[in-house]
Design an enzyme around this catalytic site. Sequence first.
Site, mmCIF file in Angstrom:
data_model
loop_
_atom_site.group_PDB
_atom_site.id
_atom_site.type_symbol
_atom_site.label_atom_id
_atom_site.label_comp_id
_atom_site.label_asym_id
_atom_site.label_seq_id
_atom_site.Cartn_x
_atom_site.Cartn_y
_atom_site.Cartn_z
ATOM 1 C CD GLU A 51 -2.346 1.286 2.838
ATOM 2 O OE1 GLU A 51 -3.292 2.074 3.008
ATOM 3 O OE2 GLU A 51 -1.908 0.536 3.737
ATOM 4 C CE LYS A 54 -8.496 1.084 2.879
ATOM 5 N NZ LYS A 54 -7.486 1.598 3.828
ATOM 6 C CB CYS A 105 -4.446 -1.505 4.452
ATOM 7 S SG CYS A 105 -3.701 -1.593 6.116
#
Length: 425
Positions: free
Chosen positions: A242, A296, A349
């Site tokens: 990330e 995301k 994540c």
Amino acid sequence: MRLILFNRNAFLLACMFVSSVYANAVLDAYAVENPYITITLTSLLAPLSMLAFLKTPRNSAFALGFFVGALLFYWCALSFRYSDFTYLLPLIIVLVALVYGVLFYLLLYFENPYFRLLSFLGSSFIHPFGFDWLVPDSFFSYSVFRVDKLSLGLIFLACIFLSAQNLKKYRMIGVLLLLGALDFHFFKISDLKEVGNIELVSTRTPQDLKFDSNYLNNIENNILKEIKLAQSKQKTLIVFPETAYPIALENSPFKTQLEDLSDKIAILIGTLRAQGYSLYNSSFLFSKKSVQIADKVILAPFGEIMPLPEFLQKPLEKLFFGESAYLYRNAPHFSDFTLDDFTFRPLICYEGTSKPAYSSSPSKVFILMSNNAWFSPSIEPTLQRTLLKYYARRYDKIILHSANFSTSYILSPSLLGDILFRKRS
């Protein structure tokens, strides 16, 4: 009257509750890779979480939750080390612990063992402020037991019977219930050939340097070095963590270099993407000079989004995220990438440890990218892997994880077969 927060028995019960997580954290710290040690310890310690949940008296329920919250999630406050609010770190730990104190008080309000059974199984559906890392089911990720709700219910029933006063009368029932929860495919090892030619990069970029413009050239050189190394190994895909490239990649000259290199090897990298006044935490897949982008979907509570009413959200965003007009936004839905005949879902994540990412996906393979430097050193990487293994087993998925400041690995949907790539010094 004794203060409930300083109830020694409640603290010991909390230690029982989290013992499997901390045992695995110790094994990770000493780089113990024998899977049978992990499986043995987890199989013995994970049921203790149920026993602690079952046996805690109501007047100690708040204290149990307080200590569990502090022991499991103290690391959430560590990110404040990289802000102007370092002095808030102890307060954040206490506030987190208080939230879980209230939650456990409600979950353990009645001492009836069958109420406790239902509340234990239901606890994983309760997400304070959208934070969904309290999944007691995941404590069994590396155990010989199955991880579905029915099997966990059988284990909890076994705890009820085996801890009964008249043990002789109920011992056989308890043993039979445990046998019913066993994973009889214990020795099965999943086929990981589909992901065998993928290079997972483990980086060691310090958080206090990651977004320093003076360090960007060093980051770019390390990325290019890793790509050339993967090419020499004849890998087909290389995966970076990330925000491995910590600024918006779309408008950077470095994007052209990655496009050129993608003629010989596909490159999946975590970076940022700006659109108007919105900032996206994104993954870019470069292949044959073309690029696929996925943003995301599930943002981290309090790290990327304030899960509060708007009248509180706006001033807190201004306080903690700064005066900048740029704020993190999320994509409306998950995306899957296709690389030749290989399809996978990229995750970034926090969203990689969320049920919605797995429950609705036809993809067999998931590739997760994380930056764990925010929380290093702590138990966070161990807790993260425990959750990921739970979802791998629960939904029959293969999960690949590339991380900054923690181990990268491939997780098998079966109990055995994980491949760990220890972090570089």
